[in-house]
Design a protein around this motif. Structure first.
Motif, PDB file in Angstrom:
ATOM      1  N   UNK A  44       1.930  15.907  12.122  1.00  0.00           N
ATOM      2  CA  UNK A  44       2.690  14.997  11.207  1.00  0.00           C
ATOM      3  C   UNK A  44       1.679  14.383  11.310  1.00  0.00           C
ATOM      4  N   UNK A  45       1.428  13.416  12.990  1.00  0.00           N
ATOM      5  CA  UNK A  45       0.657  12.193  12.729  1.00  0.00           C
ATOM      6  C   UNK A  45      -0.662  11.997  12.083  1.00  0.00           C
ATOM      7  N   UNK A  46      -2.235  13.609  12.530  1.00  0.00           N
ATOM      8  CA  UNK A  46      -3.578  13.597  11.784  1.00  0.00           C
ATOM      9  C   UNK A  46      -2.816  13.723  10.217  1.00  0.00           C
ATOM     10  N   UNK A  47      -2.212  14.197   9.645  1.00  0.00           N
ATOM     11  CA  UNK A  47      -1.512  14.444   7.851  1.00  0.00           C
ATOM     12  C   UNK A  47      -1.155  12.911   7.894  1.00  0.00           C
ATOM     13  N   UNK A  48      -0.220  12.300   8.106  1.00  0.00           N
ATOM     14  CA  UNK A  48       0.594  10.703   7.694  1.00  0.00           C
ATOM     15  C   UNK A  48      -0.854  10.467   7.721  1.00  0.00           C
ATOM     16  N   UNK A  49      -1.355   9.944   8.772  1.00  0.00           N
ATOM     17  CA  UNK A  49      -2.853   8.608   9.144  1.00  0.00           C
ATOM     18  C   UNK A  49      -3.520   8.843   7.789  1.00  0.00           C
ATOM     19  N   UNK A  50      -4.101   9.938   7.453  1.00  0.00           N
ATOM     20  CA  UNK A  50      -4.777  10.321   6.351  1.00  0.00           C
ATOM     21  C   UNK A  50      -3.645   9.849   4.645  1.00  0.00           C
TER      22      UNK A  50
ATOM     23  N   UNK B 224      -3.810   3.447   1.132  1.00  0.00           N
ATOM     24  CA  UNK B 224      -4.432   2.296   0.630  1.00  0.00           C
ATOM     25  C   UNK B 224      -5.548   2.488  -0.290  1.00  0.00           C
ATOM     26  N   UNK B 225      -6.286   3.044  -0.099  1.00  0.00           N
ATOM     27  CA  UNK B 225      -7.318   2.668  -0.541  1.00  0.00           C
ATOM     28  C   UNK B 225      -7.662   2.949  -2.134  1.00  0.00           C
ATOM     29  N   UNK B 226      -6.712   3.547  -2.642  1.00  0.00           N
ATOM     30  CA  UNK B 226      -6.319   3.349  -3.747  1.00  0.00           C
ATOM     31  C   UNK B 226      -5.568   2.593  -3.990  1.00  0.00           C
ATOM     32  N   UNK B 227      -4.630   2.104  -3.410  1.00  0.00           N
ATOM     33  CA  UNK B 227      -3.957   1.057  -3.860  1.00  0.00           C
ATOM     34  C   UNK B 227      -5.131  -0.388  -4.095  1.00  0.00           C
ATOM     35  N   UNK B 228      -5.893  -0.330  -3.007  1.00  0.00           N
ATOM     36  CA  UNK B 228      -6.689  -1.764  -2.722  1.00  0.00           C
ATOM     37  C   UNK B 228      -7.526  -1.820  -4.136  1.00  0.00           C
ATOM     38  N   UNK B 229      -8.050  -0.300  -4.614  1.00  0.00           N
ATOM     39  CA  UNK B 229      -9.142  -0.686  -5.838  1.00  0.00           C
ATOM     40  C   UNK B 229      -7.874  -0.929  -6.941  1.00  0.00           C
ATOM     41  N   UNK B 230      -6.806  -0.400  -6.945  1.00  0.00           N
ATOM     42  CA  UNK B 230      -5.648  -0.645  -8.002  1.00  0.00           C
ATOM     43  C   UNK B 230      -5.717  -1.917  -8.129  1.00  0.00           C
ATOM     44  N   UNK B 231      -5.451  -3.169  -6.687  1.00  0.00           N
ATOM     45  CA  UNK B 231      -5.447  -3.980  -6.588  1.00  0.00           C
ATOM     46  C   UNK B 231      -5.891  -5.097  -7.259  1.00  0.00           C
ATOM     47  N   UNK B 232      -7.531  -4.632  -6.701  1.00  0.00           N
ATOM     48  CA  UNK B 232      -9.197  -5.441  -7.459  1.00  0.00           C
ATOM     49  C   UNK B 232      -8.570  -5.208  -9.233  1.00  0.00           C
ATOM     50  N   UNK B 233      -8.649  -3.935  -9.535  1.00  0.00           N
ATOM     51  CA  UNK B 233      -8.777  -3.538 -11.019  1.00  0.00           C
ATOM     52  C   UNK B 233      -7.358  -4.047 -11.771  1.00  0.00           C
TER      53      UNK B 233
ATOM     54  N   UNK C 130       8.769  10.966   6.648  1.00  0.00           N
ATOM     55  CA  UNK C 130       7.552   9.589   7.141  1.00  0.00           C
ATOM     56  C   UNK C 130       7.034   9.767   5.736  1.00  0.00           C
ATOM     57  N   UNK C 131       7.407  10.071   4.787  1.00  0.00           N
ATOM     58  CA  UNK C 131       6.797   9.456   3.265  1.00  0.00           C
ATOM     59  C   UNK C 131       7.947   8.196   3.445  1.00  0.00           C
ATOM     60  N   UNK C 132       8.694   7.754   3.399  1.00  0.00           N
ATOM     61  CA  UNK C 132      10.089   7.409   2.992  1.00  0.00           C
ATOM     62  C   UNK C 132       9.336   5.992   3.913  1.00  0.00           C
ATOM     63  N   UNK C 133       9.449   6.148   5.777  1.00  0.00           N
ATOM     64  CA  UNK C 133       9.318   5.356   6.525  1.00  0.00           C
ATOM     65  C   UNK C 133       7.675   4.548   6.399  1.00  0.00           C
ATOM     66  N   UNK C 134       6.958   5.218   6.077  1.00  0.00           N
ATOM     67  CA  UNK C 134       5.827   5.366   5.691  1.00  0.00           C
ATOM     68  C   UNK C 134       5.948   4.144   4.493  1.00  0.00           C
ATOM     69  N   UNK C 135       6.348   4.086   3.564  1.00  0.00           N
ATOM     70  CA  UNK C 135       6.825   3.134   2.146  1.00  0.00           C
ATOM     71  C   UNK C 135       7.624   1.992   2.084  1.00  0.00           C
TER      72      UNK C 135
END
Length: 256
Positions: A54-60, A66-75, A226-231
């Motif tokens: 779960x840790x390995x998949x959650x990090x990915x 965050x990568x997609x979100x960062x692009x979305x912020x700039x754009x 895990x997704x809920x916790x990260x969100x």
């Protein structure tokens, strides 16, 4: 007053524990099979047993989100500034933005797979596509709601259009901007997980799909938790930044 403040801080924990207790009680009371709806305790235990995976998949998933979100912020900020500061651009771009946002992003994942193959790239692009629209709309709204009288006063004082946009428009739009960030980061998780369930061999979405194929519903729900916790964590980070950056926009609570 201090007790009331401490109680308000404890409310999220109390409501979460109450929800989990109700969930546990309903599943046990109605003897719902585990492959239909597991108890939260079984999901947590399963999550602990598979904590390394779960840790390995959650990090990915966090990385792609965050990568997609960062692009979305700039754009989103750039396009929102253009749309909010120019009536012709708003008229031309608004129907296109609304139409594009109406397209279900899950329908675009197979197209992205054809273009970029299976892996991280489709997940990043899906997270970007699903999260940029609220940023564009909120930034544009914040800039467009600048009072005409204030613009006239600033122009009479010699301010250029760029000065008004940079020194007044953007600061005034910060509450709108941070509101959009809190919405968009949760949508970005949705986008990345959707893509991972369709076109990836890594991520929480892939883990959940793999677990569901083996009818391991506790592991599926562990992934959901895990997704809920990260969100929640990312939402709270932006909430803290917002409170510190836009104190001028928040009225003090009269009960404090």
């Amino acid at each position: 007053m201090q007790k009331k403040k401490d109680f308000s801080k404890a409310m999220p924990w109390i409501s979460t524990i109450a929800l989990f207790a109700f969930w546990e009680l309903v599943v046990r009371l109605f003897a719902i099979p585990e492959y239909v709806l597991p108890t939260p305790s079984a999901s947590i235990i399963m999550g602990w047993q598979f904590k390394a995976a779960i840790w390995m998949h959650a990090v990915h998933t966090l990385y792609t989100t965050l990568a997609g979100f960062a692009i979305a912020v700039v754009f989103g900020v750039v396009l929102g500034a253009l749309v909010g500061s120019s009536k012709p651009i708003y008229t031309a771009a608004n129907p296109l933005l609304v139409g594009f946002n109406s397209v279900p992003k899950v329908a675009l994942v197979p197209v992205l797979v054809m273009w970029f193959g299976i892996g991280t790239t489709p997940a990043i692009i899906t997270a970007f596509l699903i999260s940029f629209f609220p940023i564009v709309v909120n930034v544009a709204t914040g800039l467009a709601t600048l009072e005409p009288e204030l613009r006239d006063v600033l122009r009479s004082l010699g301010a250029t259009r760029r000065d008004i946009l940079v020194k007044v428009g953007f600061p005034r739009a910060l509450p709108y901007f941070f509101a959009s960030l809190k919405v968009s980061i949760t949508l970005a998780f949705v986008g990345s997980v959707i893509s991972e369930t369709v076109a990836s061999n890594l991520g929480v979405g892939y883990l959940m799909l793999s677990a569901s194929s083996r009818f391991n519903m506790p592991l599926v729900f562990a992934g959901l938790l895990v997704i809920a916790a990260m969100g929640i964590a990312m939402y709270e980070i932006f909430n803290i930044i917002e409170r510190r950056s836009t104190k001028w926009a928040n009225r003090a609570n009269p009960t404090n």
